[in-house]
Each structure stands twice: as structure tokens, then as C-alpha cells.
Enzyme design. Structure first.
Site, PDB file in Angstrom:
ATOM      1  N   ARG A 196      -2.651  -2.043  -3.262  1.00 22.87           N
ATOM      2  CA  ARG A 196      -3.837  -1.231  -3.009  1.00 22.87           C
ATOM      3  C   ARG A 196      -3.784  -0.045  -3.957  1.00 22.87           C
ATOM      4  NH1 ARG A 196      -5.799   1.623   2.573  1.00 22.87           N
ATOM      5  NH2 ARG A 196      -7.710   2.480   1.711  1.00 22.87           N
ATOM      6  N   ASN A 200       0.874  -1.165   0.000  1.00 22.33           N
ATOM      7  CA  ASN A 200       0.000   0.000   0.000  1.00 22.33           C
ATOM      8  C   ASN A 200       0.915   1.220   0.000  1.00 22.33           C
ATOM      9  OD1 ASN A 200      -1.793   2.053   0.517  1.00 22.33           O
ATOM     10  ND2 ASN A 200      -2.554   1.229   2.448  1.00 22.33           N
ATOM     11  N   ASP A 254      -6.356  13.969  15.746  1.00 22.25           N
ATOM     12  CA  ASP A 254      -6.406  12.635  16.348  1.00 22.25           C
ATOM     13  C   ASP A 254      -7.493  12.568  17.424  1.00 22.25           C
ATOM     14  OD1 ASP A 254      -5.608  10.403  18.195  1.00 22.25           O
ATOM     15  OD2 ASP A 254      -3.995  10.254  16.713  1.00 22.25           O
ATOM     16  N   LYS A 283       3.320   0.822   3.014  1.00 19.31           N
ATOM     17  CA  LYS A 283       2.911  -0.139   4.035  1.00 19.31           C
ATOM     18  C   LYS A 283       2.878  -1.500   3.383  1.00 19.31           C
ATOM     19  CE  LYS A 283       0.090   3.183   6.515  1.00 19.31           C
ATOM     20  NZ  LYS A 283      -1.224   3.754   6.598  1.00 19.31           N
ATOM     21  N   GLU A 303      -7.860  -4.188   5.473  1.00 14.69           N
ATOM     22  CA  GLU A 303      -7.772  -4.034   4.018  1.00 14.69           C
ATOM     23  C   GLU A 303      -6.684  -4.947   3.462  1.00 14.69           C
ATOM     24  OE1 GLU A 303      -7.597  -0.161   5.281  1.00 14.69           O
ATOM     25  OE2 GLU A 303      -9.194   0.615   3.997  1.00 14.69           O
ATOM     26  N   GLY A 311     -13.840   3.797  15.127  1.00 17.01           N
ATOM     27  CA  GLY A 311     -14.989   2.886  15.232  1.00 17.01           C
ATOM     28  C   GLY A 311     -14.699   1.683  16.112  1.00 17.01           C
ATOM     29  N   ASN A 368     -12.363   1.559  18.519  1.00 16.45           N
ATOM     30  CA  ASN A 368     -11.795   1.858  19.842  1.00 16.45           C
ATOM     31  C   ASN A 368     -12.502   2.927  20.659  1.00 16.45           C
ATOM     32  OD1 ASN A 368      -9.322   0.153  19.753  1.00 16.45           O
ATOM     33  ND2 ASN A 368      -8.938   1.396  17.931  1.00 16.45           N
ATOM     34  N   GLY A 376      -9.942   2.756  13.204  1.00 15.47           N
ATOM     35  CA  GLY A 376      -9.384   3.224  14.479  1.00 15.47           C
ATOM     36  C   GLY A 376     -10.388   3.785  15.483  1.00 15.47           C
ATOM     37  N   ARG A 424      -9.698  16.241   6.792  1.00 16.22           N
ATOM     38  CA  ARG A 424     -10.512  16.563   5.600  1.00 16.22           C
ATOM     39  C   ARG A 424     -11.881  17.081   6.017  1.00 16.22           C
ATOM     40  NH1 ARG A 424      -9.908  10.902   2.675  1.00 16.22           N
ATOM     41  NH2 ARG A 424      -8.144  10.422   4.013  1.00 16.22           N
ATOM     42  N   ASN A 428      -8.648   7.843  10.278  1.00 14.25           N
ATOM     43  CA  ASN A 428      -8.220   9.190   9.893  1.00 14.25           C
ATOM     44  C   ASN A 428      -9.046   9.663   8.714  1.00 14.25           C
ATOM     45  OD1 ASN A 428      -6.204  10.031  11.675  1.00 14.25           O
ATOM     46  ND2 ASN A 428      -4.807   8.527  10.772  1.00 14.25           N
ATOM     47  N   GLY A 429      -9.212   8.750   7.745  1.00 12.45           N
ATOM     48  CA  GLY A 429     -10.214   8.951   6.706  1.00 12.45           C
ATOM     49  C   GLY A 429     -11.488   8.303   7.224  1.00 12.45           C
TER      50      GLY A 429
HETATM   51  P1  ADP Z   1      -6.152   5.328   9.061  1.00  9.84           P
HETATM   52  O1  ADP Z   1      -7.336   5.904   8.351  1.00  9.84           O
HETATM   53  O2  ADP Z   1      -4.918   6.170   8.966  1.00  9.84           O
HETATM   54  O3  ADP Z   1      -5.923   3.844   8.823  1.00  9.84           O
HETATM   55  P2  ADP Z   1      -6.966   4.448  11.695  1.00  9.84           P
HETATM   56  O4  ADP Z   1      -8.020   3.509  11.227  1.00  9.84           O
HETATM   57  O5  ADP Z   1      -5.752   3.897  12.337  1.00  9.84           O
HETATM   58  O6  ADP Z   1      -6.545   5.479  10.585  1.00  9.84           O
HETATM   59  O7  ADP Z   1      -7.666   5.462  12.740  1.00  9.84           O
HETATM   60  C1  ADP Z   1      -6.979   6.512  13.325  1.00  9.84           C
HETATM   61  C2  ADP Z   1      -7.937   7.214  14.279  1.00  9.84           C
HETATM   62  O8  ADP Z   1      -8.367   6.280  15.285  1.00  9.84           O
HETATM   63  C3  ADP Z   1      -7.291   8.388  15.019  1.00  9.84           C
HETATM   64  O9  ADP Z   1      -8.210   9.483  15.075  1.00  9.84           O
HETATM   65  C4  ADP Z   1      -7.110   7.836  16.409  1.00  9.84           C
HETATM   66  O10 ADP Z   1      -7.170   8.838  17.386  1.00  9.84           O
HETATM   67  C5  ADP Z   1      -8.306   6.925  16.536  1.00  9.84           C
HETATM   68  N1  ADP Z   1      -8.121   5.971  17.636  1.00  9.84           N
HETATM   69  C6  ADP Z   1      -7.269   4.942  17.719  1.00  9.84           C
HETATM   70  N2  ADP Z   1      -7.345   4.351  18.935  1.00  9.84           N
HETATM   71  C7  ADP Z   1      -8.284   5.044  19.632  1.00  9.84           C
HETATM   72  C8  ADP Z   1      -8.835   4.950  20.958  1.00  9.84           C
HETATM   73  N3  ADP Z   1      -8.434   4.007  21.800  1.00  9.84           N
HETATM   74  N4  ADP Z   1      -9.796   5.822  21.310  1.00  9.84           N
HETATM   75  C9  ADP Z   1     -10.201   6.789  20.456  1.00  9.84           C
HETATM   76  N5  ADP Z   1      -9.732   6.946  19.216  1.00  9.84           N
HETATM   77  C10 ADP Z   1      -8.794   6.083  18.809  1.00  9.84           C
END
Ligand code: ADP
Length: 398
Positions: A95, A9, A285, A16, A381, A332, A334, A330, A243, A213-214
Site C-alpha cells: 500500500r 501496509n 475514538d 500491517k 483495502e 461507518g 459500526n 470502523g 485531523r 480514524n481517517g
Molecule cells: P482506521 O482508519 O485506523 O483503519 P477504522 O476503520 O478501524 O480506522 O475505524 C476506527 C474508528 O471506528 C474509531 O473511531 C472507532 O471508535 C470506530 N468504531 C469501531 N467500532 C465502533 C462501534 N462499534 N461503534 C462506534 N464506533 C466504532
């Protein structure tokens, strides 16, 4: 080691990767994952096993590291040779963000396909060239190896015209100015996981919220994408880390026409300075915002949640109701807080959240009597690409 699939990717300054071993029909097992980032500046390479244990790590602080994707791929393949030992690279999956209007599934890369993928660069100028960059280097390193392009858009092909078009003159639709939708590999993986973890609802009316992040959401019915919140680009829909998400196009006309901003300035604003970062003025973040006492952080989260709730209603309308809501990526996976706030007051849509299950990041977080199931499903993915490549390998020998 076992003969394996290499998944790549590639972004503007990073690649990655993951190493996926075939594990029986329709199944792969991740052996290692890693990345090389900061290509051209402060390069950092790391590879980890499936449990997260670091297998190899190198930092080049003095500018002596890889300066382009070819050199970066060389670092990965040198490590991979040692990691695989006598085993081979069976195939490589890439990807690729954009498959345009025609690629409705993964495709084996031939010279003809490569030319078509290059033609799609204008549709995703910030990502597509980087995604395609390692293809030649892979061919040079592993001559004749099967290479497969897997697209973020292809899961969304086949939408109804009304979900795919913009209401501008039809000639633009014909020129490819359409809602493509993105994060398709994640949605496809989640849809597939649902057949294992929630088979009774997997073919029903599902809304998946990919919140990383997205961030985007997708309405799925009968295992197929019906509508995506992302459109012509990955800018539309939800607010994201940096974004903007949905914005009145009149704002852009104002910024360019009246306020005198240039197109590159507006591009930077919308892709890199907006979303959670722009609204909070603190961070893109979600973890930082959850920890912050600053009222601007709270307001940014309010906006983020509000956009998800609005889209949830809209997407449920487009599939005629809701059998399951799935959180992934991330945030969703966590953030119990974001999930709780999205589901609050959504009883009208059949959602009843189990507070304890939600706080504990359980897989099913709705109550037993909730009309709509609410689930947390970890996305991958890389696994989806590995599965597509495995399929292509099976077809190649058949
Ligand atoms: P990407 O789109 O770069 O793959 P990720 O799916 O890793 O991103 O998601 C990153 C996001 O997930 C960031 O906003 C990060 O703060 C959030 N995140 C990760 N762990 C936690 C957590 N334990 N609680 C709240 N937000 C989290």
C-alpha cells in the site's frame, strides 16, 4: 498451505500485513492478517487467521525487538515461512499512499518505478517513505519476487479540472499542487462489492462515506470516482479522529504569521491534536465519545455529523443526484447512531432510513420505498491490493 500473496501496509512504526490466496479468476481469500507495531520501542507482533483466532504473538518489552522496518519484515517473513510451509510467496503488494499525477493504477515495481515513487516523497513526506521502506527488504528476503505498488490516490485520477484544481495560479497545478484524493483502495473495493451486493445501483450515482480514524467521502458515477473530499493531503474534508478536516487557510496564516507558531507545530496541531480529539478534549475514538456523558463529546459528534451531511449534499450535486449512499470503515460499519444522524432529514435527497435495519447493522438500511438505497459495506483495502497483485501476476504469465 497454498502459494499466496503477501500484502504489506507499512507506517512510521508499524507494518500491517495480510496473506491472500488466489481463489479463482479475479478472487482472493484471506488466510491470515496481522501487524507488527511499536517498531523501535515496545514491539508487538500478532498474526491471526481469517476468523480472528491468534496464530502467533510476541511482545518485546525490553527494547530487544526489531528496531527498523528491515528487522520487522524479518519477523513477519520468519513467521510466514512457518505458516506457508512448502507453499511460496507468489508476489508482494504494497500500500503506497501517493501515486502522484501519473499513476492511475497499480504498478509493478522496477528500479525505474521505485525512483519515481521516491520523487513523490515531498507530496506525502509523513507516509510515503515508510510505505516504500520494506521494498528493499522484500527483495533481499524473496529475490526476484514480483512486487506491486497500489496507491491510495489512483482511483481518483481522471477527475475534471474543476474537481482537481485549487483556484491559485495555474503554475502550481502544473507543479502537482492538486486535489489528489485518498482512501482510493477502499473506494475501489466498495465500488466492486456494490456490483455484487447491489448490481442495480452499482453503476449509478453513489456517495461512499469512509468513516474510520481517517475519514473521507467520494462521489462515484459509472463505477468511477468523480470527486473526493480529501485534497492535496489527507487533511482536507471531514473532521477525523485527530485531523482537522476542512479549515479556512486564513486560520493557518494567522497561526503562523500572527500567533508565531512554527510549521512543525501547526502540522502537529492539524494532524494529531484536532478533529474529534481536539473538539472533545476527550478522545479521538468514536466509541469513547458515544459512551461519554460530557457535552464536549456530544458537540464533537455534532461537528463530525454536520461535516458529513454538508459533503453529502455537495457530492450529490456534483454527480447530479443520489442512487445510493454507502457507509464503510470502523465508524461507518459500526455506528448506527452516526448513520442515523447523517440520514436524518435527508428525505429531500431521496433517503429514507429503516431504523431497525440500521440498528442491526444490516447491509441494506434504507426502507423498501426509499428512492436512494443506503447500504453498509465492509471495506477491505488488503483484499483490493491482493486483487491488484493477482491481476499483475496473471499479466506477468500471459
Ligand atoms: P482506521 O482508519 O485506523 O483503519 P477504522 O476503520 O478501524 O480506522 O475505524 C476506527 C474508528 O471506528 C474509531 O473511531 C472507532 O471508535 C470506530 N468504531 C469501531 N467500532 C465502533 C462501534 N462499534 N461503534 C462506534 N464506533 C466504532
Amino acid at each position: 498451505m497454498i502459494d499466496s500473496i503477501l500484502v504489506l501496509n507499512a507506517g512510521s512504526s508499524s507494518i500491517k500485513f495480510s496473506v491472500e490466496a488466489p481463489a479463482g479468476p479475479g478472487s482472493v481469500r484471506m488466510l491470515a492478517v496481522g501487524q507488527i507495531e511499536g517498531i523501535g520501542t515496545h514491539v508487538h507482533f500478532v498474526a491471526k487467521d481469517a476468523d480472528g483466532t491468534v496464530l502467533a504473538e510476541t511482545r518485546w518489552e525490553d527494547g530487544s525487538g526489531p528496531t527498523d522496518h528491515d528487522a520487522a519484515l524479518h519477523v513477519i517473513s520468519e513467521w510466514l515461512d512457518g505458516f506457508l510451509g512448502d507453499a511460496r510467496v507468489l508476489a508482494v503488494g504494497h500500500r503506497v499512499v501517493h501515486g502522484g499525477p501519473d499513476f492511475s493504477g497499480p504498478v509493478v515495481i522496477t528500479p525505474g518505478v521505485r525512483a519515481k515513487l521516491r520523487e513523490l516523497v515531498p507530496l506525502a513526506p509523513l507516509h510515503q517513505p515508510h510505505n516504500l521502506a520494506p521494498i528493499d527488504a522484500v527483495e533481499a528476503r524473496y529475490p526476484g519476487v514480483l512486487q506491486v505498488a497500489c496507491f491510495d490516490t489512483s482511483f481518483h485520477r481522471g477527475h475534471d479540472f474543476a474537481a482537481e484544481a485549487f483556484a491559485i495560479p495555474l503554475k502550481y497545478f502544473d507543479q502537482g499542487i492538486r486535489r489528489y484524493g485518498f482512501h482510493g483502495l477502499s473506494y475501489e473495493y466498495v465500488a466492486r462489492r456494490l456490483t455484487e451486493v447491489a448490481p442495480d445501483v452499482a453503476s449509478g450515482r453513489i456517495v461512499v462515506a469512509h468513516l474510520g480514524n481517517g475519514a473521507s467521502m467520494c462521489a462515484i458515477r459509472g463505477g468511477r470516482s468523480v470527486e473526493s473530499t480529501m485534497g492535496f493531503t489527507a487533511l482536507d474534508g471531514l473532521a477525523m479522529g485527530t485531523r482537522s478536516g476542512q479549515i479556512d487557510p486564513g486560520v493557518l496564516l494567522h497561526l503562523i504569521g500572527t500567533a508565531g507558531m512554527t510549521v512543525p507545530e501547526v502540522t502537529r496541531l492539524l494532524y494529531h491534536e484536532s478533529g474529534l480529539k481536539g473538539l472533545s478534549g476527550i478522545s479521538p475514538d468514536m466509541r469513547d465519545l458515544e459512551r461519554s456523558e460530557d457535552p464536549r463529546a456530544a458537540r464533537a459528534i455534532d461537528y463530525f455529523v454536520h461535516a458529513i451531511r454538508r459533503q453529502l449534499g455537495a457530492l450529490a450535486a456534483s454527480i447530479g443526484g443520489l442512487d445510493a449512499l454507502v457507509f464503510t470503515a470502523g465508524i461507518g460499519e459500526n455506528s448506527a447512531m452516526v448513520r442515523r444522524r447523517v440520514c436524518e432529514g435527508m428525505e429531500w435527497l431521496g433517503i429514507s432510513l429503516d431504523a431497525d435495519a440500521n440498528e442491526g447493522n444490516a447491509q441494506v438500511i434504507s426502507t423498501a420505498d426509499s428512492a436512494a438505497r443506503v447500504l453498509v459495506v465492509r471495506t477491505s483495502e488488503e483484499t483490493m491490493i491482493g486483487l491488484h497483485v493477482l491481476e499483475a501476476l496473471e499479466q506477468a504469465v500471459a
